[in-house]
Design a protein around this motif. Sequence first.
Motif, PDB file in Angstrom:
ATOM      1  N   ASP A 339       9.849   7.154  -2.698  1.00 43.22           N
ATOM      2  CA  ASP A 339       9.065   7.103  -1.896  1.00 43.22           C
ATOM      3  C   ASP A 339       7.740   6.345  -2.449  1.00 43.22           C
ATOM      4  OD1 ASP A 339      10.142   8.196   0.298  1.00 43.22           O
ATOM      5  OD2 ASP A 339       9.145  10.095   0.169  1.00 43.22           O
ATOM      6  N   ALA A 340       7.548   6.513  -3.878  1.00 44.76           N
ATOM      7  CA  ALA A 340       6.411   5.895  -4.455  1.00 44.76           C
ATOM      8  C   ALA A 340       6.702   4.684  -4.811  1.00 44.76           C
ATOM      9  CB  ALA A 340       6.323   6.626  -6.024  1.00 44.76           C
ATOM     10  N   ALA A 341       8.039   4.215  -5.133  1.00 45.99           N
ATOM     11  CA  ALA A 341       8.395   2.948  -5.351  1.00 45.99           C
ATOM     12  C   ALA A 341       8.362   2.138  -4.012  1.00 45.99           C
ATOM     13  CB  ALA A 341       9.560   2.766  -6.030  1.00 45.99           C
ATOM     14  N   SER A 342       8.861   2.651  -2.990  1.00 43.71           N
ATOM     15  CA  SER A 342       8.855   1.951  -1.449  1.00 43.71           C
ATOM     16  C   SER A 342       7.502   1.688  -1.115  1.00 43.71           C
ATOM     17  CB  SER A 342       9.752   2.837  -0.584  1.00 43.71           C
ATOM     18  OG  SER A 342       8.989   4.048  -0.280  1.00 43.71           O
ATOM     19  N   GLN A 343       6.470   2.589  -1.382  1.00 47.14           N
ATOM     20  CA  GLN A 343       5.073   2.478  -0.947  1.00 47.14           C
ATOM     21  C   GLN A 343       4.391   1.292  -1.660  1.00 47.14           C
ATOM     22  OE1 GLN A 343       3.381   3.255   1.476  1.00 47.14           O
ATOM     23  NE2 GLN A 343       1.176   2.882   1.013  1.00 47.14           N
ATOM     24  N   ILE A 344       4.998   1.021  -2.826  1.00 48.35           N
ATOM     25  CA  ILE A 344       4.191  -0.024  -3.640  1.00 48.35           C
ATOM     26  C   ILE A 344       4.614  -1.403  -3.196  1.00 48.35           C
ATOM     27  CG2 ILE A 344       4.734  -1.191  -5.913  1.00 48.35           C
ATOM     28  CD1 ILE A 344       2.952   1.084  -6.415  1.00 48.35           C
ATOM     29  N   PHE A 345       5.910  -1.572  -2.718  1.00 51.73           N
ATOM     30  CA  PHE A 345       6.551  -2.995  -2.012  1.00 51.73           C
ATOM     31  C   PHE A 345       5.565  -2.808  -0.501  1.00 51.73           C
ATOM     32  CE2 PHE A 345       9.628  -2.843  -5.262  1.00 51.73           C
ATOM     33  CZ  PHE A 345       9.854  -4.159  -5.368  1.00 51.73           C
ATOM     34  N   TYR A 346       5.785  -1.808   0.048  1.00 45.94           N
ATOM     35  CA  TYR A 346       5.002  -1.899   1.646  1.00 45.94           C
ATOM     36  C   TYR A 346       3.448  -1.893   1.458  1.00 45.94           C
ATOM     37  CZ  TYR A 346       3.998  -0.050   6.363  1.00 45.94           C
ATOM     38  OH  TYR A 346       3.726  -0.265   7.493  1.00 45.94           O
ATOM     39  N   SER A 347       2.842  -1.657   0.518  1.00 45.88           N
ATOM     40  CA  SER A 347       1.332  -1.542   0.350  1.00 45.88           C
ATOM     41  C   SER A 347       0.674  -3.106  -0.350  1.00 45.88           C
ATOM     42  CB  SER A 347       0.747  -0.402  -0.358  1.00 45.88           C
ATOM     43  OG  SER A 347      -0.774  -0.513  -0.335  1.00 45.88           O
ATOM     44  N   PHE A 348       1.459  -3.268  -1.389  1.00 43.66           N
ATOM     45  CA  PHE A 348       1.010  -4.637  -2.069  1.00 43.66           C
ATOM     46  C   PHE A 348       1.390  -5.795  -1.637  1.00 43.66           C
ATOM     47  CE2 PHE A 348       0.274  -0.864  -4.746  1.00 43.66           C
ATOM     48  CZ  PHE A 348      -0.780  -1.347  -5.693  1.00 43.66           C
ATOM     49  N   GLY A 349       2.399  -5.884  -0.514  1.00 37.60           N
ATOM     50  CA  GLY A 349       2.904  -7.097  -0.134  1.00 37.60           C
ATOM     51  C   GLY A 349       3.563  -7.866  -1.180  1.00 37.60           C
ATOM     52  N   VAL A 350       4.210  -7.555  -2.113  1.00 41.53           N
ATOM     53  CA  VAL A 350       4.699  -8.588  -3.004  1.00 41.53           C
ATOM     54  C   VAL A 350       5.996  -9.033  -2.458  1.00 41.53           C
ATOM     55  CG1 VAL A 350       3.617  -7.499  -4.835  1.00 41.53           C
ATOM     56  CG2 VAL A 350       5.776  -6.561  -4.240  1.00 41.53           C
ATOM     57  N   ALA A 351       6.668 -10.039  -3.283  1.00 39.22           N
ATOM     58  CA  ALA A 351       8.009 -10.594  -2.741  1.00 39.22           C
ATOM     59  C   ALA A 351       7.856 -11.037  -1.465  1.00 39.22           C
ATOM     60  CB  ALA A 351       9.328  -9.632  -3.081  1.00 39.22           C
ATOM     61  N   CYS A 352       6.741 -11.639  -1.028  1.00 37.97           N
ATOM     62  CA  CYS A 352       6.711 -12.246   0.408  1.00 37.97           C
ATOM     63  C   CYS A 352       6.280 -13.504   0.360  1.00 37.97           C
ATOM     64  CB  CYS A 352       6.015 -11.335   1.499  1.00 37.97           C
ATOM     65  SG  CYS A 352       6.308  -9.672   1.644  1.00 37.97           S
ATOM     66  N   GLY A 353       5.979 -14.214  -0.599  1.00 39.67           N
ATOM     67  CA  GLY A 353       5.551 -15.542  -0.959  1.00 39.67           C
ATOM     68  C   GLY A 353       4.081 -15.529  -0.488  1.00 39.67           C
ATOM     69  N   SER A 354       3.297 -14.604   0.141  1.00 42.80           N
ATOM     70  CA  SER A 354       1.813 -14.936   0.317  1.00 42.80           C
ATOM     71  C   SER A 354       1.124 -14.830  -0.931  1.00 42.80           C
ATOM     72  CB  SER A 354       1.528 -14.109   1.081  1.00 42.80           C
ATOM     73  OG  SER A 354       2.254 -13.636   2.281  1.00 42.80           O
ATOM     74  N   LEU A 355       1.179 -14.238  -1.916  1.00 39.91           N
ATOM     75  CA  LEU A 355       0.256 -14.147  -3.077  1.00 39.91           C
ATOM     76  C   LEU A 355       0.545 -15.583  -3.702  1.00 39.91           C
ATOM     77  CD1 LEU A 355       1.081 -10.401  -4.381  1.00 39.91           C
ATOM     78  CD2 LEU A 355      -0.979 -11.561  -3.261  1.00 39.91           C
ATOM     79  N   ILE A 356       1.705 -16.072  -3.920  1.00 41.76           N
ATOM     80  CA  ILE A 356       1.845 -17.487  -4.406  1.00 41.76           C
ATOM     81  C   ILE A 356       1.246 -18.467  -3.947  1.00 41.76           C
ATOM     82  CG2 ILE A 356       3.852 -19.126  -4.959  1.00 41.76           C
ATOM     83  CD1 ILE A 356       5.729 -17.004  -5.352  1.00 41.76           C
ATOM     84  N   THR A 357       1.187 -18.356  -2.529  1.00 40.19           N
ATOM     85  CA  THR A 357       0.222 -19.244  -1.607  1.00 40.19           C
ATOM     86  C   THR A 357      -1.156 -19.200  -1.824  1.00 40.19           C
ATOM     87  OG1 THR A 357       2.055 -19.099   0.075  1.00 40.19           O
ATOM     88  CG2 THR A 357      -0.114 -20.055   0.644  1.00 40.19           C
ATOM     89  N   LEU A 358      -1.703 -17.847  -1.870  1.00 39.01           N
ATOM     90  CA  LEU A 358      -3.247 -17.756  -2.278  1.00 39.01           C
ATOM     91  C   LEU A 358      -3.312 -18.281  -3.615  1.00 39.01           C
ATOM     92  CD1 LEU A 358      -3.530 -14.047  -0.669  1.00 39.01           C
ATOM     93  CD2 LEU A 358      -4.165 -16.223   0.313  1.00 39.01           C
TER      94      LEU A 358
END
Length: 655
Positions: A339-358
């Motif tokens: 649950d802790a690891a899944s919340q990391i991906f859910y909350s931080f929005g990583v691996a979606c390309g948006s952070l690279i764009t910003l």
Amino acid sequence: MSWFFKLSSVWIVPRCKNQIMSKGSKNVMESLPPDEKASQAPARAGWGRPLEFILACLGYAVGLGNVWRFPYLCYRNGGGAFLIPFFIMLVLIGLPIFYLELYIGQYSALGPIKAFSSIAPFFGGLGYCTLVVISLILVYYMIIVAWTIFYTFISIGGNMAWGSCVNDFNTDACYSGSYDKDCRVNNTGAATDLTYYMRRCMSIGEICEMSNLQPYDNLHCWNGTHTTPWFYNVRRVLASEEYYNERVLGRGGATWSSWGTMQWHLVGCLFFCWVVAFLCIIKGVQSAGKVVYFTSLFPYVMLTALLIRGVTLEGAGEGILFYLLPDWEILLTARVWGDAASQIFYSFGVACGSLITLASYNNFTNNCQFDAIFVCLSNFGTSIYAGFAIFSVLGFQAQMMGVSVDDVAEHGPGLAFVAYPEALLQMPIPQFWSILFFFMLFILGLGCQFAGIEAINTAIVDQWPQLRKRYWMVTAGTCFTCFLLGLPMCFSGGVFMLTLLDINTASWAVLLIGMAECAAVSWSYGINRAISDLASMNMKLGIVMRTYWKATWTAIVPVASMSVLIFVFLNWTAPAYEDYIFPLFAELLGWAIGLSTLVFFPVGIGWAFYKGYSGKDLFTPTPLWKPAGKIEPTPDTILTNGGSPAEYDNIAYIS
């Protein structure tokens, strides 16, 4: 006639000359090859100041999940003890991938599609995978934002009918805290005490007898051997839950085979949300950079106001204690770490390309290492902070209902649109607090959308740079297309599709994409070259941080992500919404949606082979992968191979 010649020389001749030059320039542009056309296109925009980028990342990372998902996971997984695995997963997975994506975007000034294809042709499809993920998230996430603005409008209007049991759609099991409060006015602590049940005031003793039990007191029934809480034997449905399902979603009897009717109030709210999003980022980062000052910071003001009000309510202490009381033994179970690891991906929005764009709009020497650490820690702190605001109010609601906090605590939309709205009605000036809460959710949800829209826009204008002149049209096209794609989720059964997208898009698929991103940088491009790139961007990396980034990108993130992926599949259950289990074809559709986010990866590999790449060339950076800014020698430049500048250290292919 001298005035005519003066006028000709001052106005007519220059104007004709400008027109001739303009036509000539146009003809020259049309004759240029595509690469030279791109160079003649308007320059890439950038953030006005570093603070705008930090706030944009904060607004993207801090969203609805911090308010409605983290507090529930915290109390379900050992209270305060859950903070330990969550922080460990933040350090081992969340922060490394977050910083990795900022580095890729800032170093190359490219969107995810061109960035990954230039790192290595083998990973050419990875950028498309991230684009599919963020596109799907954009479409279904804005539906939730539309729900929040609907509640905001209703709150402003003053008719907060989610606390009423007299609506046409209410059932006999409807329960309203405000009605129950009126029933309890003259209670004395005996079995004759009244509570609201079956849409009328009924004594506890009568409820016990209806359950074939004997009356005992105002809290319990007697079964002949021991007492049991009277509410364990009855079914009560909060009025806010019936309002959410029947009035907001319009579920009725909708199923996967009977989709129901279009809910036009949701269509209107969805259109409104996309119009607001369009206006906020009409000029890309130039306009979004100004909007994020409000969308990123104002939710903290409202969250603080809700917290101050919440802790002053009766029963707030019990709710907070329930939220944080640690259960250390639960740390030995696999579920809490998953649950802790899944919340990391859910909350931080990583691996979606948006952070690279910003990050691609950053100055080349911006300290994105500090930005990553600051945003990740702020996200962690916000999650904890929101938990106090939520559970202080839930503790108050539990005391008003005469039940345990465990009976009112929910997660996801159930917390935001059922449990919390019911509690708001019990507060003084409920209309004010309802407006505050739902407007906060609207701003949080909307702020998360900016980066996703920008990711799609950037992919388009990177491919066709000439469109930067008409960036507002690109933004309009993205928003309108996403609006159309969201319309099926405005039907009565639309929440089923939303649930399916949420389960199969922002969960196991992004785990695989995150692993591939780390492999592209650390195993294909070369971890030493990546560290050297960071040094060229003036990142001050001490021995501790250098070792940390190397270890996490190379080994820890892939291993931890694979472990979480195994956990997710081992605990996989058929998708469902509340008590409605989806049919097999819906589950297969969900798998198809998840696989659609990954299918471009093998397609990209096939395309690389088709273009003639093979062997080492598959894992060699293309000429497009180059620093976005001028590199100046710094004392921190990493040297390898006996003192020469870092050479190609591809671990995946050594000749």
